[in-house]
Design a protein around this motif. Structure first.
Motif, PDB file in Angstrom:
ATOM      1  N   LEU A 166      -6.656  18.554  -9.001  1.00  0.00           N
ATOM      2  CA  LEU A 166      -6.117  19.261 -10.164  1.00  0.00           C
ATOM      3  C   LEU A 166      -7.102  19.234 -11.331  1.00  0.00           C
ATOM      4  N   ASP A 171      -7.262  21.710 -14.912  1.00  0.00           N
ATOM      5  CA  ASP A 171      -6.004  21.392 -15.581  1.00  0.00           C
ATOM      6  C   ASP A 171      -6.163  20.221 -16.550  1.00  0.00           C
ATOM      7  N   GLU A 175      -0.968  19.581 -18.350  1.00  0.00           N
ATOM      8  CA  GLU A 175      -0.679  20.546 -17.282  1.00  0.00           C
ATOM      9  C   GLU A 175      -0.451  19.841 -15.953  1.00  0.00           C
ATOM     10  N   ILE A 176      -1.244  18.809 -15.682  1.00  0.00           N
ATOM     11  CA  ILE A 176      -1.060  18.035 -14.449  1.00  0.00           C
ATOM     12  C   ILE A 176       0.298  17.349 -14.460  1.00  0.00           C
ATOM     13  N   LYS A 179       2.977  19.792 -13.554  1.00  0.00           N
ATOM     14  CA  LYS A 179       2.977  20.184 -12.140  1.00  0.00           C
ATOM     15  C   LYS A 179       3.505  19.080 -11.233  1.00  0.00           C
ATOM     16  N   LEU A 180       3.234  17.833 -11.609  1.00  0.00           N
ATOM     17  CA  LEU A 180       3.620  16.712 -10.755  1.00  0.00           C
ATOM     18  C   LEU A 180       4.917  16.034 -11.209  1.00  0.00           C
ATOM     19  N   THR A 221      -5.216  25.504  -4.218  1.00  0.00           N
ATOM     20  CA  THR A 221      -3.966  25.206  -4.901  1.00  0.00           C
ATOM     21  C   THR A 221      -3.480  23.859  -4.399  1.00  0.00           C
TER      22      THR A 221
END
Length: 223
Positions: A166, A171, A175-176, A179-180, A221
């Motif tokens: 990532l 990112d 942002e990480i 996403k997580l 991705t």
């Protein structure tokens, strides 16, 4: 004496450019212009004597250029270097990163980007302008991955490898985290562990490492 705010050294051979940058930064609370240098040699000298938090370093200057000055400043451990240049050249980008610069911005960046860039570098993070990040990715699209110290990758947990992919995708920690579905502080801890385990200085080196070892590939991705 306790230091407050961010102390900045401006290094550019053009007085008019230094004046413009000074006006932008002095308008921001918490910024202090510690000094100004007209060439690389003076930048190295002032970095050692003034010990600013960040040096804004031009590349093309008479005598000692900004790239060599960056190497010397970083090697001495005096402060972080944010390279500013009018030259949108790939060779300058990679030489600046190899010299140890923590960031690279073009002089046509907005005042907001400059202010943000100084803050990012001052807190120990790395910064690349978005167009330069894309160029970095393009460089690795043009060649096959080369496994450099792949044994070190075995040191990473599955989550840390995911974080590395990532980071390589550009990112931010926020942002990480999104996403997580974890906290930003948790991401920061993981990033620090990745850098320590792989012997990397910052996120920029992590990006290069990820592409060189094949951990990440353009267009990936991460799961």
């Amino acid at each position: 004496m306790t230091r407050t705010g961010i102390r900045i050294l401006l290094a550019d051979d053009q007085k008019l450019i230094r004046g413009g940058i000074r006006m932008i930064l002095q308008s921001e609370d918490g910024f202090e212009i510690a000094g100004e240098a007209e060439d690389g040699a003076q930048a190295v000298e002032l970095a050692r004597s003034l010990r600013p938090d960040v040096v804004l370093m031009d590349i093309q200057m008479p005598g000692l250029d900004g790239l060599e000055a960056t190497r010397q400043v970083v090697a001495a451990g005096d402060c972080a270097v944010l390279v500013l240049t009018t030259f949108n050249r790939e060779d300058y980008l990679f030489q600046a990163l190899q010299a140890g610069a923590s960031g690279f911005l073009l002089k046509n960046a907005s005042p907001e980007d400059l202010i943000s860039g100084v803050r990012v570098v001052a807190r120990g993070d790395a910064l690349l302008a978005p167009e330069l990040t894309r160029r970095l990715f393009d460089r690795f699209m043009a060649r096959p991955a080369v496994s450099q110290r792949p044994d070190l990758l075995d040191l990473l947990t599955e989550r840390e490898a995911q974080i590395l992919r990532l980071v390589a995708g550009g990112d931010s920690n926020a942002e990480i985290a999104g996403k997580l579905f974890v906290g930003e502080a948790t991401v920061k801890t993981h990033v620090s562990r990745v850098l320590n385990k792989l012997g990397l200085r910052d996120r920029v080196q992590a990006v290069v490492y990820a592409y060189e070892t094949g951990v990440a590939a353009p267009g990936d991705t991460p799961p």
